[in-house]
Every structure is written in structure tokens, then in C-alpha cells.
Design a protein around this motif. Structure first.
Motif, mmCIF file in Angstrom:
data_model
loop_
_atom_site.group_PDB
_atom_site.id
_atom_site.type_symbol
_atom_site.label_atom_id
_atom_site.label_comp_id
_atom_site.label_asym_id
_atom_site.label_seq_id
_atom_site.Cartn_x
_atom_site.Cartn_y
_atom_site.Cartn_z
ATOM 1 N N LYS A 101 -37.430 4.123 61.599
ATOM 2 C CA LYS A 101 -37.216 5.407 62.262
ATOM 3 C C LYS A 101 -36.733 6.499 61.307
ATOM 4 C CE LYS A 101 -36.432 3.551 66.883
ATOM 5 N NZ LYS A 101 -35.650 3.682 68.129
ATOM 6 N N LEU A 102 -36.470 6.123 60.071
ATOM 7 C CA LEU A 102 -36.051 7.103 59.082
ATOM 8 C C LEU A 102 -37.294 7.730 58.458
ATOM 9 C CD1 LEU A 102 -33.156 5.178 57.300
ATOM 10 C CD2 LEU A 102 -32.931 7.025 58.962
ATOM 11 N N ILE A 103 -37.484 8.996 58.686
ATOM 12 C CA ILE A 103 -38.660 9.687 58.157
ATOM 13 C C ILE A 103 -38.386 10.000 56.694
ATOM 14 C CG2 ILE A 103 -40.192 11.673 58.439
ATOM 15 C CD1 ILE A 103 -39.165 11.841 61.346
ATOM 16 N N SER A 104 -38.863 9.109 55.824
ATOM 17 C CA SER A 104 -38.524 9.200 54.411
ATOM 18 C C SER A 104 -39.703 8.767 53.555
ATOM 19 C CB SER A 104 -37.306 8.317 54.101
ATOM 20 O OG SER A 104 -37.101 8.212 52.712
ATOM 21 N N LYS A 105 -39.982 9.557 52.526
ATOM 22 C CA LYS A 105 -41.056 9.202 51.602
ATOM 23 C C LYS A 105 -40.610 8.159 50.585
ATOM 24 C CE LYS A 105 -43.426 13.683 51.859
ATOM 25 N NZ LYS A 105 -43.878 14.875 51.102
ATOM 26 N N ASN A 106 -39.297 7.970 50.443
ATOM 27 C CA ASN A 106 -38.810 7.077 49.393
ATOM 28 C C ASN A 106 -38.137 5.831 49.949
ATOM 29 O OD1 ASN A 106 -36.337 8.177 50.344
ATOM 30 N ND2 ASN A 106 -35.393 7.880 48.338
ATOM 31 N N ILE A 107 -38.436 5.482 51.203
ATOM 32 C CA ILE A 107 -37.705 4.401 51.870
ATOM 33 C C ILE A 107 -37.771 3.099 51.086
ATOM 34 C CG2 ILE A 107 -39.598 3.608 53.360
ATOM 35 C CD1 ILE A 107 -35.949 4.084 54.496
ATOM 36 N N ASN A 108 -38.874 2.842 50.378
ATOM 37 C CA ASN A 108 -38.983 1.598 49.616
ATOM 38 C C ASN A 108 -39.151 1.830 48.117
ATOM 39 O OD1 ASN A 108 -38.715 -0.456 51.642
ATOM 40 N ND2 ASN A 108 -40.717 0.175 52.433
ATOM 41 N N SER A 109 -38.843 3.066 47.670
ATOM 42 C CA SER A 109 -38.904 3.346 46.240
ATOM 43 C C SER A 109 -37.525 3.588 45.644
ATOM 44 C CB SER A 109 -39.816 4.548 45.969
ATOM 45 O OG SER A 109 -39.320 5.712 46.606
ATOM 46 N N ASP A 110 -36.584 4.058 46.465
ATOM 47 C CA ASP A 110 -35.214 4.294 46.010
ATOM 48 C C ASP A 110 -34.273 3.679 47.034
ATOM 49 O OD1 ASP A 110 -32.841 5.190 44.957
ATOM 50 O OD2 ASP A 110 -33.307 7.317 45.068
#
Length: 399
Positions: A101-110
Motif C-alpha cells: 500500500k506504500l506508493i513508492s518507486k524504491n520499495i525494493n531498491s532502498d
């Protein structure tokens, strides 16, 4: 039971974190430090959650165990205005649900998720899933909640956060000059980016808990049974004083405003935590509520050894002495605060003198600011940093 807990660290997936920041390193180092409970950090990064599941045994009620160290799911999230928020989560399943539910482009990069969500939205989302949520390092000038808001309630849309994390550049005496914070439990955590004991546990909380579990931690926050906050001497924090981030000169905060936060060296001036708190304080002196525990100043043992022998904390000299003390006397927290000085003297007379001076508040200190930590000296005053005030240089005594 009393539990020493450091609830804010980062994993190897966070920007600027050590590749050694993995469970198999954190657990034994935490034990040597004297911690029983450690936040995992980066709890919304699916790769890190996989490693936690592979590296630990689930003990139930939100606790993941490894080598006599218990972990609880935590994560720092950067929301709107670059404000950082700390989540303490009930379990991995909920962490994975929230991450969707977290609108994030980096959820699995940082490891630290960056989202376009307000404090109120993040707090509501966390509470929907039974999490504990509050501002991380609330006063720091780059990403602290109070750098953008004059009130915690403005940040969270009138809702009440579960705690306030003070950060390395503030302590209870400073925060308790702000009236609106009297009902909040304060947290002191390391925000460690490497597992070594001069980082992990450099700040921690001693909490009275029924047992080591998420439910018990939540109850401790609600009942305000934090028994002590342990943390750095606040003016050693790297954002304690208003200073330039390039040349590190201290700058009179009023002059900094006049110069539009630009130093004469063309660097950026960052408002210090000390001045920011004075701007929003209701009292000149702290008003501690009845539930507020003592704040006990702490300093990493390796940094004390480094000071004595005038060499880096990661050198063989410092590390060999540190390991010798730990092997013969017990964990670092006990050595710093409780072990009889005569026992320390049997191993190293110079370290005994330094710890005695630390316990008696006898160290010489030059404050930190602008992103540079403060400095300490045992037996000689340090050269003070320059202070810019109007058209002249002044000493810190003029502040």
C-alpha cells in the motif's frame, strides 16, 4: 522484566549502510553491547524480510530470534516534505501487506521507503494494521518532523502519534521544554548503519515489559513504562549547533537567517537542533512529566578507547583493547556504567581514568553541527570551532 532495546537501525539495503548490516552480524554484536531487543530496520523491503525469515526463528507475537538476540520488525519511511517516520510492526505478514500500500518507486531498491504520503496518512495506515508509529529523530534539520512543523499534531493531522524519537542531537532536558510533548513517551535509538558496537546501541531504551513481545512493547508505550533513556551527550550530535555543512563553522542562527542560510564559503548552513528547540519551546527550563524516565548519557566504549590512544575506532589497537575488556568484564553497557573502576584498572589504567572521567562528566567537549560530530578530549581542552556572528568571530560562550 527490564529490556534494553534499540528500535531504530538499518539493514544492508539502506543507502549508506554497511554491507555487514545483516542479522548474522547484528545479533552477536548486540549481545556484546548489552542489548536484548533490536529493531530490524527496513521492514518494508521484501528482500530484507526474506533474509529475516531465513536467518531467524519466529518466537511468536512479533519476535524473531537469533543467537540470544530478539528482533522486532521496524522500518523508517520518508514521507512528504522529506520527513522521516518510524514504524514498529506486529509481524512480517503485516509488513508485506503494508508495503503493497506504500506508493513508492524504491520499495525494493532502498531499505528506507520514500512515499508521497503525509504524516497523517502514514499514521492512519499504521494504526489500521496495529503498528506503532511516530516521528524519527524529530528535531534534525534535514528530515526531522519539527524542521517542517511547529507542532507534532500539525504533522499528523491532529492525530496522536505513539512516541517521539529524539535523535542523537537532542535529549530529554531539551525536548521537555516543549509543552505539547508531555504526554508522549520518548525513544532514544541508534539509527545505526553498521553493526559494530560504536554504532549499534549508541542510544537505547530500558523498558519494563511483561515479556519480549510486540504486545508487551505496545503496552509499555501505552502505560509509559520506559524506565530510562540512554543516549549520546546531545551536543556531540552532528546537528546540535547551527553550522555550515561545508566548512563546519558554527554560525549565529540569527545571522544564518539574515544570510538566507548561505555561509561565506558558499556552503549551506543548517539550523541546529539546539536553536530549533528554542524556537518552539514553551519554557526556558525543562518541565518533566511524572512518567518521564531519567536520561542517562552514554558514549561508545570504542570512542573512549580511541580518544585515549589517539587512533581510529576501527584500528587493531582500539579493537583489541575493546575485545579484551568485553571478554573479561562483560558487555559494553555494564563496563561503561556499572563495572567497578578497580576492575577496569586491572586491564588498562588509562581506560579506567577515561571511564571515570566520563562517569563524572569530566570530558572536554566541542559540540557538533553542520553534519560533523562533536569531539571529546580527556585531559586537554580542544580547539573550538570558529563561530560566525555578524562581522566577527566569537567563542561559544557568546551564544
Amino acid at each position: 522484566m527490564l529490556v534494553n532495546a534499540d528500535l531504530h537501525v538499518h539493514s544492508c539495503f539502506s543507502m549508506a549502510s554497511s554491507k555487514d548490516m545483516v542479522i548474522n552480524n547484528i545479533a552477536p554484536q548486540a549481545k556484546l553491547k548489552g542489548l536484548q531487543l533490536v529493531g530490524t530496520g527496513d521492514g518494508f523491503h521484501n528482500g530484507w524480510l526474506d533474509i529475516i525469515e531465513e536467518s531467524t526463528t519466529y518466537s511468536g507475537d512479533g519476535i524473531y530470534s537469533k543467537a540470544d538476540c530478539d528482533f522486532i520488525l521496524t522500518s523508517e519511511v520518508e514521507g512528504l516534505n522529506r520527513i522521516h517516520h518510524l514504524f514498529i510492526l506486529p509481524n512480517i505478514e503485516i509488513a508485506r501487506e503494508i508495503s503493497k500500500k506504500l506508493i513508492s518507486k524504491n520499495i525494493n531498491s532502498d531499505g528506507r521507503a520514500r512515499v508521497k504520503m503525509s504524516g497523517a496518512e502514514l499514521l492512519e495506515l499504521g494504526h489500521e494494521y496495529g503498528c506503532l508509529v511516530g516521528p524519527a529523530h524529530a528535531f534534525t534539520p534535514w528530515t526531522g518532523m519539527y524542521k517542517s512543523f511547529d507542532s507534532i499534531y500539525d504533522c499528523y493531522g491532529g492525530l496522536k502519534a505513539d512516541f517521539v524519537e529524539l535523535g542523537l542531537s537532542a535529549d530529554t532536558d531539551m525536548a521537555d521544554t516543549i509543552k505539547e510533548l508531555k504526554d508522549f513517551p520518548f525513544l532514544t535509538n541508534s539509527d545505526a548503519h553498521s553493526p559494530w558496537p560504536h554504532r549499534i546501541g549508541r542510544e537505547f531504551n530500558q523498558i519494563d515489559m511483561d515479556d519480549v513481545s510486540f504486545s508487551s512493547l505496545k503496552k509499555a508505550f501505552e502505560k509509559k513504562t520506559i524506565k530510562a533513556n540512554y543516549g549520546l551527550i546531545a551536543n556531540l550530535g552532528k546537528y546540535h549547533m547551527t553550522a555550515c555543512t561545508k566548512c563546519y563553522k558554527f554560525v549565529d542562527p540569527l545571522l544564518a537567517k539574515e544570510k538566507k542560510m548561505k555561509c561565506e564559503c558558499k556552503g549551506t548552513i543548517k539550523k541546529g537542533v539546539d536553536f530549533r528547540i528554542k524556537e518552539i519551546a514553551d519554557w526556558d527550563l525543562p518541565h518533566h512529566p511524572d512518567h518521564r524516565p531519567p536520561y542517562i548519557h552514554l558514549m561508545p566504549l570504542a570512542e573512549i578507547i580511541s580518544m585515549v590512544y589517539e587512533t581510529g575506532v576501527t584500528t587493531k589497537t582500539v579493537q583489541n583493547i575493546w575485545h579484551d575488556l568485553i571478554k573479561k568484564l562483560g558487555n559494553e553497557i555494564e563496563i561503561l556504567l556499572k563495572i567497578n573502576l578497580d576492575e577496569i584498572a586491572k586491564i588498562d589504567e588509562n581506560i579506567k581514568k577515561a571511564i571515570e572521567s566520563f562517569r563524572n562528566k569530566g570530558l572536554h567537549i566541542v559540540p557538533g553541527g553542520g553534519g560533523k560530530y562533536g569531539e571529546i578530549s580527556l585531559d586537554k581542552p580542544l580547539e573550538e570551532r570558529e563561530v560566525l556572528k555578524k562581522e566577527k568571530l566569537v567563542s561559544l560562550d557568546d551564544f
